[in-house]
Motif scaffolding. Structure first.
Motif, short mmCIF file in Angstrom:
data_model
loop_
_atom_site.label_atom_id
_atom_site.label_comp_id
_atom_site.label_asym_id
_atom_site.label_seq_id
_atom_site.Cartn_x
_atom_site.Cartn_y
_atom_site.Cartn_z
N ALA A 115 18.05 -27.74 11.01
CA ALA A 115 18.50 -28.55 12.28
C ALA A 115 17.95 -30.10 11.60
CB ALA A 115 17.05 -28.32 12.88
N HIS A 116 17.33 -30.75 12.47
CA HIS A 116 16.85 -32.43 12.25
C HIS A 116 16.37 -32.35 11.17
CE1 HIS A 116 18.40 -31.90 16.82
NE2 HIS A 116 18.08 -32.62 17.31
N ASN A 118 16.16 -32.02 7.82
CA ASN A 118 15.92 -30.96 6.96
C ASN A 118 16.41 -31.69 5.67
OD1 ASN A 118 17.16 -28.40 8.95
ND2 ASN A 118 14.68 -28.30 8.65
N ASN A 130 17.90 -19.80 9.52
CA ASN A 130 17.62 -20.30 10.01
C ASN A 130 16.57 -21.51 9.60
OD1 ASN A 130 16.50 -22.18 12.68
ND2 ASN A 130 18.62 -21.47 13.48
N GLU A 132 14.22 -24.72 10.93
CA GLU A 132 13.84 -25.64 12.24
C GLU A 132 13.62 -26.72 11.67
OE1 GLU A 132 11.63 -22.13 14.95
OE2 GLU A 132 10.46 -24.14 14.53
N ALA A 133 13.43 -28.24 12.92
CA ALA A 133 13.44 -29.15 11.94
C ALA A 133 12.34 -29.95 11.29
CB ALA A 133 13.88 -29.89 13.64
N GLY A 134 13.05 -30.89 10.37
CA GLY A 134 11.60 -31.48 10.07
C GLY A 134 10.89 -30.34 8.31
N SER A 135 11.72 -29.01 8.26
CA SER A 135 11.39 -27.90 7.43
C SER A 135 11.84 -28.27 6.07
CB SER A 135 11.87 -26.49 7.20
OG SER A 135 13.32 -26.80 7.95
N GLY A 176 10.75 -21.84 9.93
CA GLY A 176 9.90 -22.86 10.97
C GLY A 176 9.69 -24.50 10.89
N ALA A 177 10.00 -25.32 11.76
CA ALA A 177 9.58 -26.44 12.17
C ALA A 177 8.03 -27.16 10.82
CB ALA A 177 8.79 -26.55 13.80
N ASN A 178 8.94 -28.13 10.36
CA ASN A 178 7.47 -28.41 9.35
C ASN A 178 7.11 -27.85 8.43
OD1 ASN A 178 8.08 -30.99 10.50
ND2 ASN A 178 6.11 -30.73 12.02
N ARG A 195 6.12 -22.55 11.62
CA ARG A 195 6.04 -23.47 11.86
C ARG A 195 4.55 -23.90 11.16
NH1 ARG A 195 7.04 -21.21 16.51
NH2 ARG A 195 9.67 -21.29 16.81
#
Length: 205
Positions: A115-116, A118, A130, A132-135, A176-178, A195
């Motif tokens: 995602a965004h 990464n 998958n 998520e953003a920022g991972s 998850g994100a971050n 996350r």
């Protein structure tokens, strides 16, 4: 003993079959050579090939994406503006690299998505992974004088002989994100990292 076939379905029938018996850190260490080997075998009718960058004719690469070879982008992939692919990467069919994401020296199997914003370095991602953003999938032990990446196999830390290795993520893993995966992560198929979590195999009990 780590077997890629235990993490990624059908790898023995994929273009990476000749290297399926390698440990994941050995695979990514050889990534530039492997990708160049695969490039030489691609059908020109199916791929637009410019130097050592090959993009399948059904893939979409938005303006502003930065592609550095050797690189293969498979069928129906989507590469967003502002993304960076470098260091020897291979993308199977249907992968997505989102805006601001960076993929370095990695193999990504079908249907996987970054995602965004990464970062994934020196890694192998199975089918349908998958992020998520920022991972972040970190690839280098900046905090230690000894930079060699260790992996945990059956509860025991083992040396890889490499100072850069990110992760082996089995099919259908979710990050998850971050979240942050420290270098040397080995995640079985369908694993989930929540996350904001940090997964560090060296710190595991």
């Amino acid at each position: 003993m780590i077997r890629l076939t235990d993490y990624i379905a059908d790898i023995a029938q994929s273009p990476l079959a000749p290297w399926a018996d390698l440990a994941p850190w050995a695979l990514v260490t050889q990534a530039p050579v492997i990708v160049r080997t695969l490039l030489a075998e691609l059908p020109a009718d199916d791929y637009a090939i410019h130097g050592d960058v090959a993009v399948h004719r059904t893939a979409i690469v938005e303006p502003g994406a930065l592609l550095k070879g050797p690189l293969i982008i498979g069928a129906e992939c989507f590469i967003a503006s502002g993304s960076l692919l470098r260091g020897g990467c291979w993308l199977d069919a249907g992968c997505i690299i989102g805006p601001g994401a960076e993929l370095k020296t990695s193999f990504v199997f079908s249907g996987s998505k970054l995602a965004h914003f990464n970062f994934v370095g020196d890694s192998v991602l199975g089918h349908g992974v998958n992020l998520e953003a920022g991972s972040v999938v970190a690839n280098y032990r900046n905090e230690r004088a000894d930079k060699e990446v260790l992996v945990r196999i059956e509860g025991q830390l083992q040396r890889t002989g490499c100072d850069k290795f990110g992760a082996l993520l089995g099919d259908q893993c979710r990050v998850g994100a971050n979240a942050v995966l420290a270098p040397g992560a080995l995640l079985a198929a369908a694993s989930v990292v929540g996350r904001g979590q940090v997964f560090d195999a060296e710190a595991s009990a």
